[in-house]
Motif scaffolding. Structure first.
Motif, PDB file in Angstrom:
ATOM      1  N   VAL A  75       4.995 -16.929  59.936  1.00  0.00           N
ATOM      2  CA  VAL A  75       3.697 -16.886  60.618  1.00  0.00           C
ATOM      3  C   VAL A  75       2.793 -17.954  60.011  1.00  0.00           C
ATOM      4  CG1 VAL A  75       3.771 -14.480  61.363  1.00  0.00           C
ATOM      5  CG2 VAL A  75       2.916 -15.013  59.105  1.00  0.00           C
ATOM      6  N   TRP A  76       1.917 -18.459  60.834  1.00  0.00           N
ATOM      7  CA  TRP A  76       1.053 -19.572  60.442  1.00  0.00           C
ATOM      8  C   TRP A  76      -0.372 -19.318  60.912  1.00  0.00           C
ATOM      9  CZ3 TRP A  76       3.682 -23.766  58.234  1.00  0.00           C
ATOM     10  CH2 TRP A  76       5.064 -23.761  58.401  1.00  0.00           C
ATOM     11  N   THR A  77      -1.334 -19.972  60.281  1.00  0.00           N
ATOM     12  CA  THR A  77      -2.652 -20.125  60.876  1.00  0.00           C
ATOM     13  C   THR A  77      -2.589 -21.424  61.677  1.00  0.00           C
ATOM     14  OG1 THR A  77      -3.531 -21.422  59.031  1.00  0.00           O
ATOM     15  CG2 THR A  77      -3.817 -19.008  58.921  1.00  0.00           C
ATOM     16  N   SER A  78      -3.483 -21.596  62.618  1.00  0.00           N
ATOM     17  CA  SER A  78      -3.496 -22.840  63.410  1.00  0.00           C
ATOM     18  C   SER A  78      -3.648 -24.053  62.501  1.00  0.00           C
ATOM     19  CB  SER A  78      -4.631 -22.817  64.434  1.00  0.00           C
ATOM     20  OG  SER A  78      -4.445 -21.784  65.349  1.00  0.00           O
ATOM     21  N   GLU A  79      -4.555 -23.947  61.539  1.00  0.00           N
ATOM     22  CA  GLU A  79      -4.805 -25.063  60.626  1.00  0.00           C
ATOM     23  C   GLU A  79      -3.588 -25.334  59.730  1.00  0.00           C
ATOM     24  OE1 GLU A  79      -7.676 -26.038  56.822  1.00  0.00           O
ATOM     25  OE2 GLU A  79      -8.454 -24.714  58.389  1.00  0.00           O
ATOM     26  N   GLY A  80      -2.971 -24.275  59.212  1.00  0.00           N
ATOM     27  CA  GLY A  80      -1.792 -24.433  58.354  1.00  0.00           C
ATOM     28  C   GLY A  80      -0.638 -25.071  59.098  1.00  0.00           C
ATOM     29  N   LEU A  81      -0.422 -24.653  60.358  1.00  0.00           N
ATOM     30  CA  LEU A  81       0.660 -25.236  61.151  1.00  0.00           C
ATOM     31  C   LEU A  81       0.387 -26.701  61.447  1.00  0.00           C
ATOM     32  CD1 LEU A  81       3.310 -24.957  62.668  1.00  0.00           C
ATOM     33  CD2 LEU A  81       2.003 -24.202  64.666  1.00  0.00           C
ATOM     34  N   LYS A  82      -0.849 -27.028  61.787  1.00  0.00           N
ATOM     35  CA  LYS A  82      -1.200 -28.428  62.077  1.00  0.00           C
ATOM     36  C   LYS A  82      -0.947 -29.306  60.849  1.00  0.00           C
ATOM     37  CE  LYS A  82      -4.969 -31.343  63.662  1.00  0.00           C
ATOM     38  NZ  LYS A  82      -6.373 -31.423  64.075  1.00  0.00           N
ATOM     39  N   THR A  83      -1.346 -28.842  59.676  1.00  0.00           N
ATOM     40  CA  THR A  83      -1.121 -29.585  58.430  1.00  0.00           C
ATOM     41  C   THR A  83       0.375 -29.767  58.180  1.00  0.00           C
ATOM     42  OG1 THR A  83      -3.169 -28.760  57.475  1.00  0.00           O
ATOM     43  CG2 THR A  83      -1.496 -29.560  55.926  1.00  0.00           C
ATOM     44  N   ALA A  84       1.156 -28.685  58.343  1.00  0.00           N
ATOM     45  CA  ALA A  84       2.606 -28.756  58.117  1.00  0.00           C
ATOM     46  C   ALA A  84       3.273 -29.698  59.113  1.00  0.00           C
ATOM     47  CB  ALA A  84       3.214 -27.361  58.210  1.00  0.00           C
ATOM     48  N   GLN A  85       2.847 -29.664  60.384  1.00  0.00           N
ATOM     49  CA  GLN A  85       3.426 -30.552  61.405  1.00  0.00           C
ATOM     50  C   GLN A  85       3.107 -32.012  61.099  1.00  0.00           C
ATOM     51  OE1 GLN A  85       1.750 -28.727  64.931  1.00  0.00           O
ATOM     52  NE2 GLN A  85       3.682 -27.704  65.413  1.00  0.00           N
ATOM     53  N   GLN A  86       1.903 -32.288  60.608  1.00  0.00           N
ATOM     54  CA  GLN A  86       1.551 -33.665  60.231  1.00  0.00           C
ATOM     55  C   GLN A  86       2.396 -34.141  59.051  1.00  0.00           C
ATOM     56  OE1 GLN A  86      -2.677 -33.179  59.594  1.00  0.00           O
ATOM     57  NE2 GLN A  86      -3.188 -33.671  61.721  1.00  0.00           N
ATOM     58  N   ASP A  87       2.582 -33.274  58.063  1.00  0.00           N
ATOM     59  CA  ASP A  87       3.439 -33.621  56.922  1.00  0.00           C
ATOM     60  C   ASP A  87       4.872 -33.868  57.381  1.00  0.00           C
ATOM     61  OD1 ASP A  87       1.286 -33.352  55.226  1.00  0.00           O
ATOM     62  OD2 ASP A  87       1.881 -31.383  54.451  1.00  0.00           O
ATOM     63  N   LYS A  88       5.365 -33.014  58.279  1.00  0.00           N
ATOM     64  CA  LYS A  88       6.726 -33.152  58.799  1.00  0.00           C
ATOM     65  C   LYS A  88       6.885 -34.496  59.508  1.00  0.00           C
ATOM     66  CE  LYS A  88      10.009 -30.900  61.946  1.00  0.00           C
ATOM     67  NZ  LYS A  88      10.238 -29.719  62.816  1.00  0.00           N
ATOM     68  N   LYS A  89       5.927 -34.854  60.354  1.00  0.00           N
ATOM     69  CA  LYS A  89       6.001 -36.123  61.086  1.00  0.00           C
ATOM     70  C   LYS A  89       6.015 -37.297  60.122  1.00  0.00           C
ATOM     71  CE  LYS A  89       3.798 -38.911  64.695  1.00  0.00           C
ATOM     72  NZ  LYS A  89       4.678 -39.995  64.366  1.00  0.00           N
ATOM     73  N   ARG A  90       5.143 -37.251  59.112  1.00  0.00           N
ATOM     74  CA  ARG A  90       5.069 -38.344  58.141  1.00  0.00           C
ATOM     75  C   ARG A  90       6.402 -38.499  57.406  1.00  0.00           C
ATOM     76  NH1 ARG A  90       4.553 -37.945  53.088  1.00  0.00           N
ATOM     77  NH2 ARG A  90       3.735 -35.817  53.110  1.00  0.00           N
ATOM     78  N   VAL A  91       6.967 -37.394  56.944  1.00  0.00           N
ATOM     79  CA  VAL A  91       8.224 -37.454  56.189  1.00  0.00           C
ATOM     80  C   VAL A  91       9.379 -37.892  57.088  1.00  0.00           C
ATOM     81  CG1 VAL A  91       9.937 -36.023  55.005  1.00  0.00           C
ATOM     82  CG2 VAL A  91       7.527 -35.854  54.388  1.00  0.00           C
ATOM     83  N   LEU A  92       9.454 -37.345  58.312  1.00  0.00           N
ATOM     84  CA  LEU A  92      10.550 -37.723  59.213  1.00  0.00           C
ATOM     85  C   LEU A  92      10.463 -39.187  59.621  1.00  0.00           C
ATOM     86  CD1 LEU A  92      10.958 -34.565  61.488  1.00  0.00           C
ATOM     87  CD2 LEU A  92      12.222 -35.201  59.420  1.00  0.00           C
ATOM     88  N   ASP A  93       9.244 -39.692  59.839  1.00  0.00           N
ATOM     89  CA  ASP A  93       9.074 -41.110  60.173  1.00  0.00           C
ATOM     90  C   ASP A  93       9.519 -41.995  59.009  1.00  0.00           C
ATOM     91  OD1 ASP A  93       8.098 -40.413  62.655  1.00  0.00           O
ATOM     92  OD2 ASP A  93       5.991 -40.859  62.191  1.00  0.00           O
ATOM     93  N   LEU A  94       9.122 -41.619  57.791  1.00  0.00           N
ATOM     94  CA  LEU A  94       9.524 -42.389  56.610  1.00  0.00           C
ATOM     95  C   LEU A  94      11.039 -42.328  56.420  1.00  0.00           C
ATOM     96  CD1 LEU A  94       8.660 -44.076  54.189  1.00  0.00           C
ATOM     97  CD2 LEU A  94       8.277 -41.922  52.939  1.00  0.00           C
ATOM     98  N   ALA A  95      11.615 -41.142  56.610  1.00  0.00           N
ATOM     99  CA  ALA A  95      13.067 -40.990  56.473  1.00  0.00           C
ATOM    100  C   ALA A  95      13.799 -41.855  57.497  1.00  0.00           C
ATOM    101  CB  ALA A  95      13.457 -39.522  56.632  1.00  0.00           C
ATOM    102  N   GLN A  96      13.268 -41.946  58.705  1.00  0.00           N
ATOM    103  CA  GLN A  96      13.908 -42.769  59.739  1.00  0.00           C
ATOM    104  C   GLN A  96      13.880 -44.247  59.367  1.00  0.00           C
ATOM    105  OE1 GLN A  96      15.659 -41.582  62.450  1.00  0.00           O
ATOM    106  NE2 GLN A  96      16.313 -43.716  62.513  1.00  0.00           N
ATOM    107  N   THR A  97      12.825 -44.705  58.685  1.00  0.00           N
ATOM    108  CA  THR A  97      12.796 -46.107  58.247  1.00  0.00           C
ATOM    109  C   THR A  97      13.924 -46.378  57.251  1.00  0.00           C
ATOM    110  OG1 THR A  97      11.222 -45.753  56.435  1.00  0.00           O
ATOM    111  CG2 THR A  97      10.294 -46.350  58.584  1.00  0.00           C
ATOM    112  N   PHE A  98      14.240 -45.393  56.400  1.00  0.00           N
ATOM    113  CA  PHE A  98      15.339 -45.564  55.447  1.00  0.00           C
ATOM    114  C   PHE A  98      16.694 -45.569  56.155  1.00  0.00           C
ATOM    115  CE2 PHE A  98      12.181 -43.478  52.446  1.00  0.00           C
ATOM    116  CZ  PHE A  98      11.740 -44.689  51.934  1.00  0.00           C
TER     117      PHE A  98
END
Length: 195
Positions: A75-98
């Motif tokens: 379960v998430w709060t709206s704010e917590g999920l938004k923060t986690a999704q932004q972190d996920k996007k940043r990490v996945l984008d960086l991983a794709q560059t590698f």
């Protein structure tokens, strides 16, 4: 420290079911309960539902023996999920560059006949994959997309992830061994276990 709602009663509105070679079979779950647990400072918590399974159910080669059955959903709060999704996007984008760098280095390695350059490109490809693994991409798989969540209540800021885990436990919750049974899915006010 952990925050807990305390254990609450859960009324089973409709029995579960499955289909085997004899047709549709009902599954009776008794003594339903639920608890929401949230570690202090965590982005997500867990909604855990528990039921008593009082008889064995068999389908093909799988058997669910009498046990205490649990379904756990993040379960998430709206704010917590938004923060986690932004972190996920940043990490996945960086991983794709590698990954792209590794593929580029492998292509360069195949294109050259110079053994020293081949070794250099191999080393660069290996270094790129090492950086990829350091991103811990697997840890971000549990963060749901907007399509994989449901609101938890009408006027609540709480969101329920639609995919969780089903596991069993014999005896007390903290003693003994949990047995992972499979995935559990929640949909529009109902949930189902895929065992």
């Amino acid at each position: 420290p952990q925050l807990s709602s305390g254990v609450r009663t859960l009324q089973v509105v409709e029995d579960g079911w499955f289909i085997d070679m004899t047709g549709k079979r009902g599954v009776q779950l008794k003594n339903g309960c639920w608890e929401m647990v949230w570690r202090d400072e965590a982005l997500a918590g867990s909604l855990v539902c528990g039921f008593d399974v009082t008889e064995s159910y068999t389908r093909n080669e799988a058997t669910l023996s009498p046990c205490r059955l649990y379904m756990s959903f993040p379960v998430w709060t709206s704010e917590g999920l938004k923060t986690a999704q932004q972190d996920k996007k940043r990490v996945l984008d960086l991983a794709q560059t590698f990954v792209n760098e590794k593929e580029s280095q492998i292509a360069k390695m195949g294109a050259t006949s110079n053994p020293i350059m081949k070794a250099l490109h191999f080393r660069n490809a290996y270094a790129a994959m090492d950086k990829y693994y350091m991103q811990n991409v697997k840890a971000f798989e549990m963060i749901p997309s907007d399509e994989e969540i449901l609101p938890l209540g009408l006027d609540s800021d709480m969101l329920l992830t639609t995919k969780g885990l089903a596991f069993s436990k014999e005896g007390g919750f903290q003693r003994g061994q949990h047995v992972l049974l499979g995935a559990a899915y929640a949909a529009g006010g109902t949930s189902a276990a895929s065992l």
